[in-house]
Motif scaffolding. Structure first.
Motif, short mmCIF file in Angstrom:
data_model
loop_
_atom_site.label_atom_id
_atom_site.label_comp_id
_atom_site.label_asym_id
_atom_site.label_seq_id
_atom_site.Cartn_x
_atom_site.Cartn_y
_atom_site.Cartn_z
N VAL A 1 0.86 -1.19 0.00
CA VAL A 1 0.00 0.00 0.00
C VAL A 1 0.89 1.23 0.00
N VAL A 2 0.77 2.04 -1.03
CA VAL A 2 1.61 3.22 -1.20
C VAL A 2 0.76 4.48 -1.04
N SER A 3 1.08 5.30 -0.06
CA SER A 3 0.46 6.62 0.11
C SER A 3 -1.05 6.58 0.25
N PHE A 4 -1.51 5.70 1.13
CA PHE A 4 -2.94 5.66 1.44
C PHE A 4 -3.13 5.30 2.90
N PRO A 5 -3.88 6.13 3.66
CA PRO A 5 -4.07 5.86 5.09
C PRO A 5 -5.26 4.95 5.34
N VAL A 6 -5.25 4.25 6.47
CA VAL A 6 -6.32 3.29 6.77
C VAL A 6 -7.54 3.96 7.39
N CYS B 1 3.48 -4.42 3.06
CA CYS B 1 4.52 -3.39 2.94
C CYS B 1 3.82 -2.04 2.83
N ILE B 2 4.10 -1.16 3.79
CA ILE B 2 3.50 0.17 3.85
C ILE B 2 4.55 1.16 3.38
N VAL B 3 4.23 1.94 2.35
CA VAL B 3 5.19 2.90 1.79
C VAL B 3 4.55 4.28 1.76
N VAL B 4 5.24 5.26 2.31
CA VAL B 4 4.77 6.65 2.28
C VAL B 4 5.95 7.56 2.00
N GLY B 5 5.64 8.77 1.56
CA GLY B 5 6.65 9.80 1.45
C GLY B 5 6.76 10.54 2.77
N ASP B 6 7.93 11.10 3.04
CA ASP B 6 8.06 11.86 4.30
C ASP B 6 7.36 13.21 4.21
N ALA B 7 6.88 13.57 3.01
CA ALA B 7 6.07 14.77 2.83
C ALA B 7 4.80 14.41 2.08
N ASP B 8 4.12 13.38 2.55
CA ASP B 8 2.92 12.85 1.91
C ASP B 8 1.71 13.71 2.30
N VAL C 1 9.58 4.80 4.63
CA VAL C 1 9.30 6.22 4.51
C VAL C 1 10.37 6.79 3.58
N LEU C 2 9.96 7.18 2.38
CA LEU C 2 10.92 7.61 1.37
C LEU C 2 11.29 9.07 1.60
N PRO C 3 12.56 9.37 1.76
CA PRO C 3 12.98 10.75 2.08
C PRO C 3 12.82 11.69 0.90
N GLY C 4 12.45 12.93 1.22
CA GLY C 4 12.32 13.96 0.19
C GLY C 4 11.28 13.61 -0.84
N THR C 5 10.22 12.92 -0.44
CA THR C 5 9.23 12.41 -1.37
C THR C 5 7.83 12.87 -0.99
N THR C 6 7.06 13.30 -1.98
CA THR C 6 5.70 13.77 -1.75
C THR C 6 4.70 12.77 -2.33
N HIS C 7 3.44 13.06 -2.09
CA HIS C 7 2.37 12.24 -2.66
C HIS C 7 2.37 12.33 -4.19
N TYR C 8 2.88 13.42 -4.71
CA TYR C 8 2.79 13.70 -6.14
C TYR C 8 3.94 13.14 -6.95
N LEU D 1 13.28 5.10 -5.65
CA LEU D 1 13.32 4.39 -4.38
C LEU D 1 12.15 3.44 -4.21
N LEU D 2 11.05 3.69 -4.91
CA LEU D 2 9.85 2.87 -4.72
C LEU D 2 10.13 1.41 -5.08
N ALA D 3 10.65 1.17 -6.26
CA ALA D 3 10.96 -0.22 -6.66
C ALA D 3 12.05 -0.81 -5.80
N VAL D 4 12.97 0.04 -5.33
CA VAL D 4 14.08 -0.44 -4.50
C VAL D 4 13.57 -1.05 -3.20
#
Length: 277
Positions: free
Chosen positions: A133-138, A210-217, A252-259, A266-269
């Motif tokens: 789940v990428v950039s979506f809250p429960v 696997c929970i993935v978010v940006g640090d500026a999501d 939590v991907l650094p320097g990364t926004t929802h957009y 880094l996402l595939a990594v």
């Protein structure tokens, strides 16, 4: 909710339309099947198409088959007389797996697609081996107030103003009925304006997540950390040999926004090792 678009540039190995639940659900297959490794179903964000993953899909498809889907009213999948709901989208995806004769799949979704992926795991757990789940809250309270206010304003009038956006350009390039754009904007706004709280169901998932978010999501990373904790993550020392390492992962991907998270290298990594585990 808005997502930056990436125009479709990849040529799939094959593509088609699955007749499921009254839809002609568009899908395209990338990469080669790898033994017993289940394929990955890949789900775009709101207003998006399969093409928005052009930057990361080649890496995801290196060691597995990837099935990218245009969800109801998006991309090449024409809308039907049915409200948009995450539960209905989950039913479509489970039906797609059945149509393709797949016993189990991995599912990865971004933003709006992340909600569809999560509901697929909740409603049809027998179909999902691993969930990303990428950039979506429960729960809906996690979105920042200004984000929820923006969602509530989506409707026919907003649709007209959005015609100058990359989102509309990507839609118009492939949509079977371009005149349905205001319907999509309205339906998506209505769905995302609803309150929801899937915390209990998300905490009870038994497959690896696997929970993935940006640090500026569009919501704080602490929300992702809380869900990670409910799934057993961050509770104790896993041991020098990792014997007590939880199956759940948090990134939590650094320097990364929802957009831009869906085009981040880094996402595939971070996702690929989770899927390979």
């Amino acid at each position: 909710m808005t997502d930056v678009m990436t125009a479709p540039t990849l040529s799939p190995a094959s593509s088609g339309y699955a007749p499921v639940n009254g839809l002609q659900l568009y899908y395209e297959i990338h990469g080669e099947a790898q033994g017993d490794t289940p394929p990955l179903i890949l789900l775009h964000g709101g207003f998006g198409t399969t093409g928005m993953f052009a930057g990361v899909l080649p890496r995801l498809a290196q060691n597995r088959q990837v099935i990218a889907v245009d969800l109801q009213a998006h991309g090449r999948t024409a809308d039907i007389d049915r409200p948009l709901s995450f539960e209905a989208l989950a039913g479509d995806l489970a039906a797609l797996a059945g149509y393709l004769k797949l016993v189990q799949v991995d599912v990865m979704g971004y933003s709006f697609g992340g909600g569809a992926a999560l509901q697929t795991a909740i409603c049809h757990p027998e179909v999902v081996r691993r969930l990303v789940v990428v950039s979506f809250p429960v729960n809906s309270d996690a979105w920042y107030p200004e984000v929820r206010a923006g969602m509530a304003q989506m409707g026919p009038q907003a649709a007209e103003g959005m015609k100058s956006s990359p989102m509309y350009a990507a839609y118009a390039q492939v949509a079977p009925r371009v005149e349905d754009w205001p319907v999509l904007v309205t339906k998506l706004g209505q769905m995302m304006g609803l309150d929801y709280d899937w915390t209990a169901q998300a905490a009870a998932l038994e497959m690896p997540v696997c929970i993935v978010v940006g640090d500026a999501d569009l919501f704080g990373p602490q929300h992702a950390a809380e869900w990670f904790g409910l799934l057993g993550g961050g509770q104790k020392d896993p041991g020098w040999d990792g014997a007590a390492l939880p199956a759940t992962r948090l990134a939590v991907l650094p320097g990364t926004t929802h957009y831009d998270i869906f085009v981040s290298p880094l996402l595939a990594v971070v996702v690929t090792p989770f899927l390979d585990a």
